[in-house]
Design a protein around this motif. Structure first.
Motif, PDB file in Angstrom:
ATOM      1  N   PHE A  18      34.873  37.426  35.528  1.00 16.38           N
ATOM      2  CA  PHE A  18      33.994  37.037  34.416  1.00 16.38           C
ATOM      3  C   PHE A  18      33.084  38.179  33.962  1.00 16.38           C
ATOM      4  CE2 PHE A  18      35.029  32.929  36.432  1.00 16.38           C
ATOM      5  CZ  PHE A  18      35.596  32.302  35.334  1.00 16.38           C
ATOM      6  N   CYS A  19      32.302  38.753  34.868  1.00 22.17           N
ATOM      7  CA  CYS A  19      31.365  39.805  34.462  1.00 22.17           C
ATOM      8  C   CYS A  19      31.963  41.202  34.603  1.00 22.17           C
ATOM      9  CB  CYS A  19      30.078  39.710  35.277  1.00 22.17           C
ATOM     10  SG  CYS A  19      30.269  40.110  37.032  1.00 22.17           S
ATOM     11  N   ARG A  20      33.070  41.335  35.313  1.00 14.36           N
ATOM     12  CA  ARG A  20      33.809  42.581  35.521  1.00 14.36           C
ATOM     13  C   ARG A  20      33.027  43.619  36.352  1.00 14.36           C
ATOM     14  NH1 ARG A  20      36.526  44.160  29.839  1.00 14.36           N
ATOM     15  NH2 ARG A  20      34.563  43.398  28.973  1.00 14.36           N
ATOM     16  N   ARG A  21      32.018  43.172  37.071  1.00 14.84           N
ATOM     17  CA  ARG A  21      31.363  44.070  38.014  1.00 14.84           C
ATOM     18  C   ARG A  21      32.214  44.208  39.266  1.00 14.84           C
ATOM     19  NH1 ARG A  21      26.329  41.473  36.202  1.00 14.84           N
ATOM     20  NH2 ARG A  21      26.612  39.910  37.820  1.00 14.84           N
ATOM     21  N   LEU A  22      32.122  45.362  39.922  1.00 14.37           N
ATOM     22  CA  LEU A  22      32.881  45.586  41.148  1.00 14.37           C
ATOM     23  C   LEU A  22      32.451  44.598  42.212  1.00 14.37           C
ATOM     24  CD1 LEU A  22      32.924  49.493  41.411  1.00 14.37           C
ATOM     25  CD2 LEU A  22      34.830  47.993  40.805  1.00 14.37           C
ATOM     26  N   LEU A  23      33.437  44.050  42.930  1.00 13.63           N
ATOM     27  CA  LEU A  23      33.152  43.144  44.032  1.00 13.63           C
ATOM     28  C   LEU A  23      32.886  43.951  45.294  1.00 13.63           C
ATOM     29  CD1 LEU A  23      35.949  40.492  43.398  1.00 13.63           C
ATOM     30  CD2 LEU A  23      33.497  40.205  42.958  1.00 13.63           C
ATOM     31  N   GLN A  24      31.892  43.558  46.035  1.00 10.58           N
ATOM     32  CA  GLN A  24      31.600  44.203  47.302  1.00 10.58           C
ATOM     33  C   GLN A  24      32.544  43.679  48.377  1.00 10.58           C
ATOM     34  OE1 GLN A  24      29.288  46.695  47.255  1.00 10.58           O
ATOM     35  NE2 GLN A  24      29.256  46.191  45.066  1.00 10.58           N
ATOM     36  N   ASP A  25      32.660  44.419  49.466  1.00  8.83           N
ATOM     37  CA  ASP A  25      33.525  43.991  50.562  1.00  8.83           C
ATOM     38  C   ASP A  25      33.139  42.583  51.013  1.00  8.83           C
ATOM     39  OD1 ASP A  25      34.848  46.373  50.539  1.00  8.83           O
ATOM     40  OD2 ASP A  25      33.744  47.252  52.217  1.00  8.83           O
ATOM     41  N   GLY A  26      34.171  41.734  51.098  1.00  8.74           N
ATOM     42  CA  GLY A  26      33.938  40.375  51.564  1.00  8.74           C
ATOM     43  C   GLY A  26      33.573  39.393  50.471  1.00  8.74           C
ATOM     44  N   GLN A  27      33.270  39.873  49.267  1.00  9.50           N
ATOM     45  CA  GLN A  27      32.941  38.960  48.176  1.00  9.50           C
ATOM     46  C   GLN A  27      34.196  38.342  47.591  1.00  9.50           C
ATOM     47  OE1 GLN A  27      30.548  41.104  45.290  1.00  9.50           O
ATOM     48  NE2 GLN A  27      28.652  40.321  46.183  1.00  9.50           N
ATOM     49  N   SER A  28      34.097  37.067  47.242  1.00 10.10           N
ATOM     50  CA  SER A  28      35.213  36.393  46.597  1.00 10.10           C
ATOM     51  C   SER A  28      35.092  36.540  45.093  1.00 10.10           C
ATOM     52  CB  SER A  28      35.235  34.917  46.993  1.00 10.10           C
ATOM     53  OG  SER A  28      34.034  34.283  46.581  1.00 10.10           O
ATOM     54  N   ASN A  29      36.134  36.153  44.404  1.00 10.53           N
ATOM     55  CA  ASN A  29      36.179  36.218  42.947  1.00 10.53           C
ATOM     56  C   ASN A  29      36.204  34.794  42.401  1.00 10.53           C
ATOM     57  OD1 ASN A  29      36.444  37.214  40.375  1.00 10.53           O
ATOM     58  ND2 ASN A  29      38.321  38.346  40.743  1.00 10.53           N
ATOM     59  N   PRO A  30      35.259  34.402  41.545  1.00 10.68           N
ATOM     60  CA  PRO A  30      34.228  35.202  40.895  1.00 10.68           C
ATOM     61  C   PRO A  30      33.098  35.594  41.839  1.00 10.68           C
ATOM     62  CG  PRO A  30      33.962  32.889  40.308  1.00 10.68           C
ATOM     63  CD  PRO A  30      35.245  32.992  41.071  1.00 10.68           C
ATOM     64  N   CYS A  31      32.290  36.554  41.396  1.00  6.85           N
ATOM     65  CA  CYS A  31      31.205  37.064  42.215  1.00  6.85           C
ATOM     66  C   CYS A  31      30.131  35.981  42.396  1.00  6.85           C
ATOM     67  CB  CYS A  31      30.612  38.315  41.586  1.00  6.85           C
ATOM     68  SG  CYS A  31      29.665  38.013  40.067  1.00  6.85           S
TER      69      CYS A  31
END
Length: 219
Positions: A18-31
């Motif tokens: 949705f926001c297209r920001r980089l996901l950090q390790d362990g974060q699911s999508n969406p942020c």
């Protein structure tokens, strides 16, 4: 496999759909930020329709949701199907987990499929089914290519545009079954209604619908 996963993430860092920001390790999508801020339909998720019993949608077709779906459909973001399917499956599990036997989707015409390269509703339906551990099968074919519904305004125009353009392809699987029909967006419900009508004429016991997002609904 871990090395391949690491290399893929290194070359193509995962981003929130949705926001297209980089996901950090362990974060699911969406942020986590988008998960909190998305325009959820909440109590307005269930809508009556023509030929189908109801349609549920977790999100409104607005802002970042609209932009994400447009990227999904027209900018080769087919991998969005996984996070979209996760969102949709959560609502389906909550609202209608005991109301269907099979999952299917609103198909593209062969001409549009060749142009796009993938059927976004099919990918969404399969991702949703995977999360629900449900059966997902093709039950419909769009055998006539017609102008996109998004280019039409009035409800009557949309209904006329899709009238008679779908047919059942597995009547043996449809007969007597309760079917969950999936698409990406519902606006007036004309496309879902026509697909549901086709399924009922082919012997389906009932049809319920689910879409990732909804705009104004006027069935």
């Amino acid at each position: 496999m871990r090395l391949l996963h690491y290399l893929r993430n290194l070359l193509f860092p995962p981003k929130c759909c949705f926001c297209r920001r980089l996901l950090q390790d362990g974060q699911s999508n969406p942020c986590p930020e988008c998960e909190k801020a998305l325009p959820y339909t909440r109590g307005k998720a269930v809508t009556d329709g023509r030929f189908f019993q109801k349609c549920i949608s977790p999100l409104y077709y607005d802002g970042d949701v609209r932009e994400a779906i447009l990227r999904y459909k027209f900018q080769n973001a087919a991998y969005y199907a996984e996070p979209f399917g996760k969102l949709l499956s959560g609502l389906v599990h909550e609202r209608m987990r005991n109301e269907f036997d099979l999952i299917t989707w609103v198909p593209l015409s062969k001409k549009r499929l060749r142009k796009r390269g993938y059927d976004q509703a099919m990918l969404l339906a399969r991702a949703t089914a995977d999360h629900l551990e449900a059966v997902c099968v093709p039950l419909l074919e769009k055998f006539r290519n017609v102008p996109a519904q998004s280019g039409l305004g009035r409800v009557e125009q949309r209904r006329a545009n899709v009238s008679g353009v779908y047919r059942a392809v597995r009547a043996d699987l449809i007969a007597g079954k309760r079917i969950l029909l999936i698409d990406d967006v519902v606006t007036t419900g004309s496309t879902l209604s026509e697909c549901a009508r086709t399924l009922l004429l082919s012997g389906a016991a009932s049809v319920v619908c689910a879409t990732l997002a909804r705009s104004t609904f006027d069935s």
